[in-house]
Design a protein around this motif. Sequence first.
Motif, PDB file in Angstrom:
ATOM      1  N   UNK A 146       9.463   4.806 -72.923  1.00 31.95           N
ATOM      2  CA  UNK A 146       9.061   3.756 -71.988  1.00 31.95           C
ATOM      3  C   UNK A 146       9.973   2.536 -72.097  1.00 31.95           C
ATOM      4  N   UNK A 147      10.517   2.302 -73.294  1.00 30.85           N
ATOM      5  CA  UNK A 147      11.396   1.152 -73.490  1.00 30.85           C
ATOM      6  C   UNK A 147      12.679   1.276 -72.675  1.00 30.85           C
ATOM      7  N   UNK A 148      13.108   2.515 -72.435  1.00 26.74           N
ATOM      8  CA  UNK A 148      14.319   2.766 -71.663  1.00 26.74           C
ATOM      9  C   UNK A 148      14.030   3.086 -70.199  1.00 26.74           C
ATOM     10  N   UNK A 149      12.763   3.058 -69.818  1.00 25.95           N
ATOM     11  CA  UNK A 149      12.405   3.308 -68.426  1.00 25.95           C
ATOM     12  C   UNK A 149      12.428   4.765 -68.017  1.00 25.95           C
ATOM     13  N   UNK A 150      12.335   5.693 -68.986  1.00 23.01           N
ATOM     14  CA  UNK A 150      12.376   7.114 -68.638  1.00 23.01           C
ATOM     15  C   UNK A 150      11.176   7.551 -67.802  1.00 23.01           C
ATOM     16  N   UNK A 151      10.095   6.750 -67.834  1.00 18.64           N
ATOM     17  CA  UNK A 151       8.924   7.085 -67.017  1.00 18.64           C
ATOM     18  C   UNK A 151       9.208   6.963 -65.524  1.00 18.64           C
ATOM     19  N   UNK A 152      10.310   6.274 -65.170  1.00 24.45           N
ATOM     20  CA  UNK A 152      10.671   6.106 -63.760  1.00 24.45           C
ATOM     21  C   UNK A 152      11.739   7.101 -63.307  1.00 24.45           C
ATOM     22  N   UNK A 153      12.099   8.019 -64.181  1.00 19.96           N
ATOM     23  CA  UNK A 153      13.111   9.002 -63.819  1.00 19.96           C
ATOM     24  C   UNK A 153      12.553   9.968 -62.774  1.00 19.96           C
ATOM     25  N   UNK A 154      13.417  10.545 -61.939  1.00 22.71           N
ATOM     26  CA  UNK A 154      12.941  11.532 -60.943  1.00 22.71           C
ATOM     27  C   UNK A 154      12.230  12.706 -61.594  1.00 22.71           C
ATOM     28  N   UNK A 155      12.690  13.092 -62.794  1.00 17.29           N
ATOM     29  CA  UNK A 155      12.074  14.232 -63.477  1.00 17.29           C
ATOM     30  C   UNK A 155      10.625  13.919 -63.851  1.00 17.29           C
ATOM     31  N   UNK A 156      10.404  12.723 -64.416  1.00 20.22           N
ATOM     32  CA  UNK A 156       9.036  12.405 -64.834  1.00 20.22           C
ATOM     33  C   UNK A 156       8.153  12.052 -63.638  1.00 20.22           C
ATOM     34  N   UNK A 157       8.724  11.536 -62.583  1.00 22.81           N
ATOM     35  CA  UNK A 157       7.915  11.227 -61.403  1.00 22.81           C
ATOM     36  C   UNK A 157       7.272  12.479 -60.827  1.00 22.81           C
ATOM     37  N   UNK A 158       7.922  13.622 -60.998  1.00 23.04           N
ATOM     38  CA  UNK A 158       7.322  14.887 -60.566  1.00 23.04           C
ATOM     39  C   UNK A 158       6.114  15.244 -61.423  1.00 23.04           C
ATOM     40  N   UNK A 159       6.137  14.797 -62.658  1.00 24.50           N
ATOM     41  CA  UNK A 159       5.033  15.085 -63.588  1.00 24.50           C
ATOM     42  C   UNK A 159       3.877  14.123 -63.366  1.00 24.50           C
ATOM     43  N   UNK A 160       4.185  12.817 -63.271  1.00 24.59           N
ATOM     44  CA  UNK A 160       3.156  11.816 -62.993  1.00 24.59           C
ATOM     45  C   UNK A 160       3.736  10.722 -62.098  1.00 24.59           C
ATOM     46  N   UNK A 161       3.423  10.760 -60.800  1.00 29.43           N
ATOM     47  CA  UNK A 161       3.965   9.765 -59.872  1.00 29.43           C
ATOM     48  C   UNK A 161       3.550   8.331 -60.210  1.00 29.43           C
ATOM     49  N   UNK A 162       2.526   8.167 -61.053  1.00 26.83           N
ATOM     50  CA  UNK A 162       2.105   6.826 -61.453  1.00 26.83           C
ATOM     51  C   UNK A 162       2.985   6.277 -62.580  1.00 26.83           C
ATOM     52  N   UNK A 163       3.830   7.128 -63.157  1.00 26.39           N
ATOM     53  CA  UNK A 163       4.801   6.718 -64.183  1.00 26.39           C
ATOM     54  C   UNK A 163       4.154   6.311 -65.505  1.00 26.39           C
ATOM     55  N   UNK A 164       3.006   6.911 -65.837  1.00 26.71           N
ATOM     56  CA  UNK A 164       2.337   6.609 -67.098  1.00 26.71           C
ATOM     57  C   UNK A 164       2.352   7.827 -68.007  1.00 26.71           C
ATOM     58  N   UNK A 165       2.323   7.579 -69.307  1.00 28.08           N
ATOM     59  CA  UNK A 165       2.001   8.616 -70.275  1.00 28.08           C
ATOM     60  C   UNK A 165       0.595   8.316 -70.802  1.00 28.08           C
ATOM     61  N   UNK A 166      -0.113   9.360 -71.259  1.00 29.37           N
ATOM     62  CA  UNK A 166       0.339  10.728 -71.455  1.00 29.37           C
ATOM     63  C   UNK A 166       0.182  11.582 -70.202  1.00 29.37           C
ATOM     64  N   UNK A 167       0.868  12.722 -70.260  1.00 27.46           N
ATOM     65  CA  UNK A 167       0.638  13.805 -69.308  1.00 27.46           C
ATOM     66  C   UNK A 167       0.639  15.089 -70.116  1.00 27.46           C
ATOM     67  N   UNK A 168      -0.197  16.018 -69.727  1.00 25.01           N
ATOM     68  CA  UNK A 168      -0.316  17.285 -70.445  1.00 25.01           C
ATOM     69  C   UNK A 168      -0.063  18.431 -69.480  1.00 25.01           C
ATOM     70  N   UNK A 169       0.874  19.292 -69.850  1.00 25.10           N
ATOM     71  CA  UNK A 169       1.136  20.495 -69.068  1.00 25.10           C
ATOM     72  C   UNK A 169       0.528  21.690 -69.780  1.00 25.10           C
TER      73      UNK A 169
END
Length: 229
Positions: A52-75
């Motif tokens: 989160x410190x580097x903004x990886x939650x806003x990456x296109x890859x993570x946006x597919x996992x959670x469009x709200x850009x929050x953790x956690x997410x569980x697959x």
Amino acid sequence: MQQKSASPVDNSTSTAPPKLILYSFWQSSCSWRVRFALNLKGLPYEYRAVNLSKGEQFSPEFEKINPLHYVPALADADLVVSDSLAILLYLEEKYPHKALMPLDPGLRALNLQAANIVSSSIQPLHMVSVLRNIEEKFGSEERSSWAQSKIETGFFALEKLLNSLAGKYATGDEIYLADVFLAPQIAVAIKRFNIDMSKFPTLSRIFNSYKALPEFLDSLPERQPDAVN
């Protein structure tokens, strides 16, 4: 239990990953709840770090996992669930062994009430983004006083709710959903916000019980593969 991996969300080279994949950040108390619950249930999982410190939650890859850009997410296979409470209720339904919800309807409701006090009335009010906005508008002193005030308001409510219920843990001598939410929140309150826990004897006592659990110790932020010393 946990398979250590600090891979970013778009880089997984594991040849035989476990069925469950947890997208987590080591300092996220919401992610901490899920790590603790997975450990209590004895469910193996792969840890995928989202910095989160580097903004990886806003990456296109993570946006597919959670469009709200929050953790956690569980697959879990083809299903992805976000939001810690939703994840924990899903795990309880899908993997009912070592139950985190009591059978008694009243006790179940009280566990949900305690969990919701943490997830709705405490933690969102001291999120980094909220505190950053307060500091920008009112200064660092107001940031600290705001966080401490909101945490203590919630803790006073929890102290009253659990005073006559608590045994070794929040609602008796078995560990349940309320404990999964309380343990990380109390730890964060002490370490990050310098809350005086002498005001909350019930919460202090049950927190000492959590600190004796290997499942809790294994879920500590500093023990995660993406932890920064």
